[in-house]
Motif scaffolding. Sequence first.
Motif, short mmCIF file in Angstrom:
data_model
loop_
_atom_site.label_atom_id
_atom_site.label_comp_id
_atom_site.label_asym_id
_atom_site.label_seq_id
_atom_site.Cartn_x
_atom_site.Cartn_y
_atom_site.Cartn_z
N ALA A 1 0.83 -1.21 0.00
CA ALA A 1 0.00 0.00 0.00
C ALA A 1 0.86 1.25 0.00
N PHE A 2 0.47 2.22 -0.82
CA PHE A 2 1.19 3.49 -0.90
C PHE A 2 0.77 4.48 0.19
N HIS A 3 -0.36 4.19 0.83
CA HIS A 3 -0.87 5.10 1.86
C HIS A 3 -1.68 4.28 2.85
N TRP A 4 -1.67 4.71 4.11
CA TRP A 4 -2.41 4.02 5.17
C TRP A 4 -3.23 5.04 5.96
N GLU A 5 -4.25 4.48 6.63
CA GLU A 5 -4.96 5.30 7.60
C GLU A 5 -3.99 5.77 8.68
N THR A 6 -4.33 6.89 9.30
CA THR A 6 -3.49 7.40 10.39
C THR A 6 -3.66 6.52 11.62
N PRO A 7 -2.54 6.00 12.17
CA PRO A 7 -2.64 5.19 13.38
C PRO A 7 -3.35 5.94 14.49
N PRO A 8 -4.13 5.24 15.34
CA PRO A 8 -4.17 3.78 15.51
C PRO A 8 -5.04 3.03 14.52
N GLN A 9 -5.67 3.73 13.55
CA GLN A 9 -6.44 3.02 12.52
C GLN A 9 -5.47 2.26 11.61
N THR A 10 -5.95 1.18 10.99
CA THR A 10 -5.00 0.25 10.35
C THR A 10 -5.35 -0.12 8.91
N ALA A 11 -6.31 0.55 8.29
CA ALA A 11 -6.65 0.19 6.92
C ALA A 11 -5.63 0.75 5.93
N SER A 12 -5.48 0.04 4.83
CA SER A 12 -4.72 0.57 3.70
C SER A 12 -5.62 1.50 2.89
N VAL A 13 -5.00 2.33 2.04
CA VAL A 13 -5.75 3.32 1.27
C VAL A 13 -5.35 3.21 -0.20
N VAL A 14 -6.37 3.08 -1.06
CA VAL A 14 -6.10 3.15 -2.50
C VAL A 14 -5.59 4.56 -2.80
N TRP A 15 -4.40 4.63 -3.40
CA TRP A 15 -3.80 5.95 -3.57
C TRP A 15 -3.22 6.09 -4.97
N ASP A 16 -3.73 7.05 -5.70
CA ASP A 16 -3.27 7.33 -7.06
C ASP A 16 -2.32 8.53 -6.97
N CYS A 17 -1.06 8.24 -6.76
CA CYS A 17 -0.09 9.29 -6.42
C CYS A 17 0.30 10.09 -7.65
N LYS A 18 0.20 11.41 -7.52
CA LYS A 18 0.60 12.31 -8.61
C LYS A 18 1.41 13.46 -8.02
N TYR A 19 2.61 13.65 -8.54
CA TYR A 19 3.45 14.76 -8.07
C TYR A 19 4.36 15.20 -9.21
N SER A 20 4.51 16.48 -9.39
CA SER A 20 5.42 17.04 -10.40
C SER A 20 6.69 17.51 -9.72
N TRP A 21 7.79 16.82 -10.01
CA TRP A 21 9.07 17.13 -9.36
C TRP A 21 9.71 18.37 -9.96
N ASN A 22 10.50 19.05 -9.12
CA ASN A 22 11.21 20.26 -9.54
C ASN A 22 12.73 20.14 -9.36
N ASP A 23 13.21 18.91 -9.11
CA ASP A 23 14.62 18.74 -8.73
C ASP A 23 15.46 18.14 -9.84
N THR A 24 15.11 18.43 -11.09
CA THR A 24 15.85 17.86 -12.22
C THR A 24 17.34 18.18 -12.14
N GLU A 25 17.65 19.43 -11.82
CA GLU A 25 19.06 19.83 -11.75
C GLU A 25 19.80 19.03 -10.69
N TRP A 26 19.16 18.83 -9.53
CA TRP A 26 19.79 18.04 -8.47
C TRP A 26 20.03 16.61 -8.92
N MET A 27 19.03 15.99 -9.53
CA MET A 27 19.15 14.59 -9.93
C MET A 27 20.22 14.43 -11.01
N GLN A 28 20.33 15.40 -11.90
CA GLN A 28 21.36 15.33 -12.95
C GLN A 28 22.75 15.53 -12.36
N SER A 29 22.88 16.47 -11.43
CA SER A 29 24.19 16.71 -10.83
C SER A 29 24.63 15.52 -10.00
N ARG A 30 23.67 14.82 -9.41
CA ARG A 30 23.98 13.62 -8.62
C ARG A 30 24.67 12.57 -9.48
#
Length: 646
Positions: A118-147
């Motif tokens: 699971a990519f996401h869970w309920e906040t403890p003490p709850q214990t269910a998993s969460v269907v999660w369609d993760c979307k994020y636009s990264w801004n660290d291209t320069e860092w990743m290339q320099s690495r």
Amino acid sequence: MNMSGNLANQEFSLFTDFDIALFKAGKHYHLYNKLGAHRVNHQGRWGAYFAVWAPNARYVSVVGNFNSWNSGDHPMQVRWDESGIWEVFIPDVGHAEYFKYYIEGPNGYSVEKGDPYAFHWETPPQTASVVWDCKYSWNDTEWMQSRQRENPLKKPISVYELHIGSWRKNGEDGSFLTYREIAGQLPEYCVYMGFTHVEFMPVMEHPFFGSWGYQLTGYFAPSSRFGTPEDFMYLVDQLHLAGIGVILDWVPSHFPVDEHGLGYFDGTPLYEYADPRKGFHPDWKSNIFNLERNEVREFLISNAFYWLDKFHIDGLRVDAVASMLYLDYSRNEGEWIPNIYGGRENLEAISFLQEFNEAVHSFFPDVLTIAEESTSWPGVTQPVQQGGLGFDMKWMMGWMHDSLNYFQKEPVYRRYHHGQLTFSLVYAFSEKFCLPLSHDEVVHGKASLINKMPGDAWQKAANLRLLYAYMYGHPGAKLIFMGGEFAQAHEWQHDYSLDWHENHQPLNRGIQLLLKDLNELYKTPAMHQLDFSSDGFCWIDCCDADRSILSWIRKGERAGDELLFVANFTPEVRHNYRLGVHVPGFYEEILNSDNLKYGGSDVLNEGELEAFPVSVSGFTHSLSISVPPLGISVLKFSRENPDYIF
């Protein structure tokens, strides 16, 4: 979507025949793209595809908000190919739906389990998993290339270790800072202090906050206590934009026994060894991963890949490696099972760590892997091809124990324990070491770093400044746990924020300022270019035990890139101390831990210091300097003496 042509009783699958072949071979390192819950469009209809490995189960279904947690509404079907994978596509299941797997195992056992992937869970003490369609636009291209362009081991590595839940808290109600709130403060602070990396204690979802994150149930999910996966991505992104690398603590050694977790997953010991002499950890009361199983090994390596791939993580610090390597770790005679040769070495753990390092460095060659390994196991940082484990660095636990033991002694007795400081240089280059002053040293009654130091308030502060300056002058990467940089008086308490108000006290502020300046000094070539090579270090005098003084040289790759260190581990000022040098000319002091601005007594060496042809410690020339009380002086060559006749 990829469709398998040989499915029986299944409408849809993310698995191809090639995926299954890799899975059975234990070489599918991207299982997070296949197993777990994934939002997909099947035949024009959006829903969620679920897949779980439960080879010994006789019935598996998906339960959640969308079916009122009814175990009979959405049964899964086991694949025909003996992979042990169960699958189902459920139409209309949306983003952020809660779910679990209802599993009936052999002998009538039944349980509801969270999703191991699971990519996401309920906040403890709850214990269910969460269907999660993760979307994020990264801004660290320069860092990743320099690495990719630079060898990280040739750069300064100064790590700020922190626990997200207690670094800072909201002042009004003491609630957690979110990932995004931390992102608004931590990068700027690390830049100000000069740290090159942060190391987060485990961010993965864990049910018990008091485990500090080392008892994981959600291996693929940042803890929802602080926000969503995208929020944690934003924190990493902001650190990268500030030029700060991110290291995660990673725990492949053990997992908790919580019912919703990995233990007894399909009604049998699946992720853990069946025999408790191998499968249960007596120290942590937790299960030990069964590394004889291909599916368990690739679960863990896929997990490492997930953080490096999806979260742009720059390094993994592998927790409790020693507990993995030794079958008798924390066990008495008769409580462990020897290997096939009758020895105590865990052969499958050795091969797993080698496979992990080879796989990571093959797919992510610019990423660091770091072992917390507390024994003298040979070759931890040697290449696998040469019989080593393949890590990039190893925590230098021997240096840490010897140094703290030495510093806790009253200065009058230190002359009798001089070897505790010099011994580390006997083996300093046998591995690529990181010097850790970690969270483990400031908990459970061990006292904070400042309160380990002997003497009155001034001497405690002077000793801690001396410890930090000695640490930075010693070969190896550096790691300091949060709060140590401003000499927090209280032990670390995970339920509370650091005592930031203490930083307003002059002695605390002075220690923080010294550490800031040490991080700046660490960026000079002599301080880091040869951190892992004996070419970067030589003693000037390691034998002055009577006065408890050490002196040495740190070197860079270019001739002339040198710094001289003189450390006085007593509160007595040593005037007219002759320091051997091999280059005649003038020297200048560039850092002194006794400087008034750090809270010291201001015994400095001002102006230019001329080296005269007076032989000391085998050197043809020497300087006359004042060595500060409980302090370190750092000097460098400034210019030749034009009047000196060679």
